[in-house]
Motif scaffolding. Sequence first.
Motif, PDB file in Angstrom:
ATOM      1  N   SER A  43       0.809  -1.219   0.000  1.00 58.36           N
ATOM      2  CA  SER A  43       0.000   0.000   0.000  1.00 58.36           C
ATOM      3  C   SER A  43       0.840   1.266   0.000  1.00 58.36           C
ATOM      4  O   SER A  43       0.294   2.352  -0.052  1.00 58.36           O
ATOM      5  CB  SER A  43      -0.941  -0.017   1.191  1.00 58.36           C
ATOM      6  N   ASP A  44       2.210   1.134   0.056  1.00 60.00           N
ATOM      7  CA  ASP A  44       3.031   2.338  -0.040  1.00 60.00           C
ATOM      8  C   ASP A  44       3.320   2.629  -1.516  1.00 60.00           C
ATOM      9  O   ASP A  44       4.451   2.721  -1.956  1.00 60.00           O
ATOM     10  CB  ASP A  44       4.323   2.222   0.784  1.00 60.00           C
ATOM     11  N   GLN A  45       2.259   2.749  -2.291  1.00 62.70           N
ATOM     12  CA  GLN A  45       2.358   2.989  -3.726  1.00 62.70           C
ATOM     13  C   GLN A  45       1.538   4.231  -4.063  1.00 62.70           C
ATOM     14  O   GLN A  45       0.744   4.687  -3.231  1.00 62.70           O
ATOM     15  CB  GLN A  45       1.806   1.792  -4.484  1.00 62.70           C
ATOM     16  N   PRO A  46       1.708   4.796  -5.270  1.00 58.79           N
ATOM     17  CA  PRO A  46       0.882   5.949  -5.618  1.00 58.79           C
ATOM     18  C   PRO A  46      -0.601   5.652  -5.394  1.00 58.79           C
ATOM     19  O   PRO A  46      -1.095   4.596  -5.787  1.00 58.79           O
ATOM     20  CB  PRO A  46       1.185   6.138  -7.108  1.00 58.79           C
ATOM     21  N   GLY A  47      -1.284   6.581  -4.749  1.00 59.99           N
ATOM     22  CA  GLY A  47      -2.709   6.380  -4.467  1.00 59.99           C
ATOM     23  C   GLY A  47      -2.976   5.737  -3.122  1.00 59.99           C
ATOM     24  O   GLY A  47      -4.090   5.822  -2.602  1.00 59.99           O
ATOM     25  N   GLY A  48      -1.962   5.052  -2.557  1.00 53.36           N
ATOM     26  CA  GLY A  48      -2.095   4.498  -1.213  1.00 53.36           C
ATOM     27  C   GLY A  48      -3.024   3.299  -1.114  1.00 53.36           C
ATOM     28  O   GLY A  48      -3.241   2.576  -2.082  1.00 53.36           O
TER      29      GLY A  48
END
Length: 321
Positions: A43-48
């Motif tokens: 979840s530490d990606q763009p957009g969360g």
Amino acid sequence: MPGVEPREVIIIGSGPAGLTAAIYCARADLHPLVLEGEPSSNSDQPGGQLMLTTEIENFPGFIEGIMGPELMANFRAQAQRFGAEIETVKVSRVDLTERPFKVWVGDPSQSDPTYSAHSIIVATGARSLMLNVPGESELLGHGVSTCATCDGFFFRNQPIAVIGGGDSAVEEALFLAKFASSVTLIHRRGELRASKIMQDRARAHEKISFLWNSVVTEVIGDSRLRGLSLRNTVTGETSTLEVGGCFIAIGHSPNTDLFRGQLNLDDAGYLLTHEGSRTNIAGVFACGDVQDSNYRQAITAAGSGCMAAIDAERYLEGVSV
Ligand code: NAP
């Protein structure tokens, strides 16, 4: 700092908090730069975290609900419409000890920062917790997943396990039941933590069954997941469950490693804020799940992003930049 023109505000993170902050900062003519992160399976990606979820039914304004990735695409487009600049990069280091604040992406040992800014809004969110049992990390991406939306499709007509007892686990189980031959929800206690409406839906679903008081002791497989070793926490009995997919949904941990030693954290690692979104360093603000272990909702994250933008705007008005 030669070569790095300080920005008025840099926003680190691009979930509901970061992008709401970007919308407000852009509309306040603060020309925000959003460092949105890089694609990853977590979840530490763009957009969360909403990129890893399915239908969002509780975000006000969407009567029939909206898919998480679609909602985040809307947030992003809305921020860009007002001029927010968005870079798809992962921050590797920050130096908040002197002004302007410094931010690095890529090699953190470089002496010159990549960016600098008079104010920083931290919106780095939280990421999925893992079980930390043998086999789990080896089989992540080979049958073990933290994202039903991303990976559910691959397990069509297969038996699937979901680990956890909160809303995330039940939501994943309900989503996966559309593809799977069966879904076994494995929970370490005898009752779910999930909200009643979600529990009722799962209990009523013919493909979903529950394994209570059970923990996973090993994830079994070679190149692909084959099953799970389980232990009953009441009787001590051990068993094996054959599954083609295992989805881990046991909660989250805040993404605060970058700020350790510079910003104050609570015992669980969440950023401490006061008087709205202020951190212990003037000019550095925090919003969203990175500073909220309590509510952790998209709407509260968005609300706190708005607060951080207003706090940053007022801070910048009071300092000569
Ligand atoms: P959560 O509420 O913290 O639940 C985590 C679950 O995982 C708990 O049941 C916990 O067990 C279990 N767990 C934790 N560590 C474990 C371990 N090492 N081994 C086995 N089980 C473990 O997390 P969440 O479900 O991700 O939800 C987070 C927040 O987001 C909540 O406020 C939730 O309401 C919200 N949310 C809302 C929606 C929605 O409205 N559609 C969807 C998803 C999430 P115990 O119960 O024994 O502690």
